[in-house]
Design a protein around this motif. Structure first.
Motif, PDB file in Angstrom:
ATOM      1  N   THR A 219       0.851  -1.195   0.000  1.00 33.68           N
ATOM      2  CA  THR A 219       0.000   0.000   0.000  1.00 33.68           C
ATOM      3  C   THR A 219       0.883   1.240   0.000  1.00 33.68           C
ATOM      4  O   THR A 219       1.601   1.503   0.959  1.00 33.68           O
ATOM      5  N   LYS A 220       0.802   2.009  -1.069  1.00 30.66           N
ATOM      6  CA  LYS A 220       1.686   3.165  -1.239  1.00 30.66           C
ATOM      7  C   LYS A 220       1.020   4.481  -0.846  1.00 30.66           C
ATOM      8  O   LYS A 220       1.686   5.398  -0.353  1.00 30.66           O
ATOM      9  N   ALA A 221      -0.293   4.601  -1.056  1.00 35.74           N
ATOM     10  CA  ALA A 221      -0.988   5.849  -0.744  1.00 35.74           C
ATOM     11  C   ALA A 221      -2.455   5.566  -0.454  1.00 35.74           C
ATOM     12  O   ALA A 221      -3.063   4.685  -1.071  1.00 35.74           O
ATOM     13  N   ILE A 222      -3.031   6.327   0.503  1.00 36.17           N
ATOM     14  CA  ILE A 222      -4.442   6.195   0.857  1.00 36.17           C
ATOM     15  C   ILE A 222      -5.061   7.582   0.982  1.00 36.17           C
ATOM     16  O   ILE A 222      -4.367   8.569   1.212  1.00 36.17           O
ATOM     17  N   GLU A 223      -6.388   7.633   0.839  1.00 35.26           N
ATOM     18  CA  GLU A 223      -7.131   8.891   0.951  1.00 35.26           C
ATOM     19  C   GLU A 223      -8.319   8.690   1.876  1.00 35.26           C
ATOM     20  O   GLU A 223      -9.113   7.761   1.677  1.00 35.26           O
TER      21      GLU A 223
END
Length: 307
Positions: A219-223
């Motif tokens: 997982t590299k990026a979350i919002e």
């Protein structure tokens, strides 16, 4: 700072105990007042921890005011590799596979959904996003002192409860929500799927809880999202404990039927093929990371695949 064990996580309750004793048995100026002042100065310092000093971690009082503004990431308490956007709604891990811990900017109520979208997936790592809750107030943390991982590092150092999400949950574009109910059960679900029970030991009484996420591994990026924008996120209370049924798919392969139970943790969301693969590979439950001692086939769900 004083050294506290994990059993002393509710300082306000201890203070109240001394106050009650003072009011009943002592007059003004008693030694109870001195003890009360001393307790108020204590900070959380984990026993046996040899990493950076965590002085400054503190627990929020039980009766703290809990604002209800939309959730965002806390701007200061972040892992060393985390970059937040200007709105503090997106968290991106710059490099490596760790140092991606982030927190909500305010406490989260029992039953309140924390919703997020996986923005970017990065191959080459093993495991992905971890989610959970903590009693640590990020407003009193020093970001540079955060450990690399929420599981097991932050859990071992503080009153924190988190779990690794299944691989199928953390693909780019998926919407994940997680929450803890008033019984202390941590749930998660992806898109409009069924709730998945992650663990049953979160302490929800005595102090507020902040959401904690670890932008880890694949997982590299979350919002962060507004749960009100999707009816399936906020609906469905009360949530029953998920049980293995003949129609439940394995949360690892999403192909075979879940027909096993891991001992001793009891998680039962895996087909026999995936369960035995995990047992031989790491011997740790993909949901809670407990050591697996045995894999059993659920008698009522034996199939040709698992017999």
């Amino acid at each position: 700072g004083a050294v506290l064990t994990k059993s002393f996580v509710c300082l306000p309750a201890l203070i109240q105990k001394f106050q009650d004793g003072r009011d009943v048995n002592q007059g003004p100026g008693s030694h109870f007042e001195g003890v009360e002042r001393e307790l108020m100065q204590l900070t959380w310092e984990p026993v046996g921890y040899n990493g950076p000093s965590l002085t400054g971690y503190s627990l929020c009082p039980t009766d703290a005011e809990v604002p209800r503004e939309a959730l965002s990431f806390h701007g200061d308490a972040t892992g060393a590799q985390v970059h937040l956007d200007d709105l503090r709604s997106t968290a991106h891990r710059r490099s490596t596979f760790h140092d991606g811990i982030v927190f909500s900017q305010r406490p989260v109520w029992p039953g309140e959904r924390v919703a997020l979208r996986v923005l970017r997936h990065e191959n080459g790592w093993c495991g992905g996003l971890r989610v959970g809750f903590t009693r640590l107030d990020p407003a009193h943390m020093v970001g540079s002192c955060l450990p690399p991982f929420v599981c097991p590092d932050l859990e071992e150092q503080s009153p924190t409860w988190a779990a690794l999400l299944p691989e199928g949950f953390v693909r780019a574009g998926n919407v994940v929500c997680f929450w803890v109910n008033r019984r202390g059960w941590l749930f998660a679900k992806v898109n409009a799927g069924r709730p998945l029970l992650l663990r049953k030991d979160v302490l929800v009484q005595g102090a507020p809880l902040w959401a904690v996420m670890d932008v880890y591994g694949t997982t590299k990026a979350i919002e962060l999202l507004d749960p009100k924008a999707n009816a399936w996120i906020t609906g469905g209370e009360p949530v029953p404990e998920p049980e293995v049924t003949s129609g439940e798919e394995c949360v690892i392969c999403f192909h075979n039927t879940a027909n096993t139970r891991l001992i001793p943790c009891g998680h039962s969301h895996f087909c026999s093929s995936c369960a035995w693969h995990v047992f031989k590979d790491t011997a740790k439950c993909p949901m809670c990371r407990w050591q697996i001692e045995e894999v059993t086939v659920v008698p009522s769900l034996k199939t040709e695949e698992g017999s």
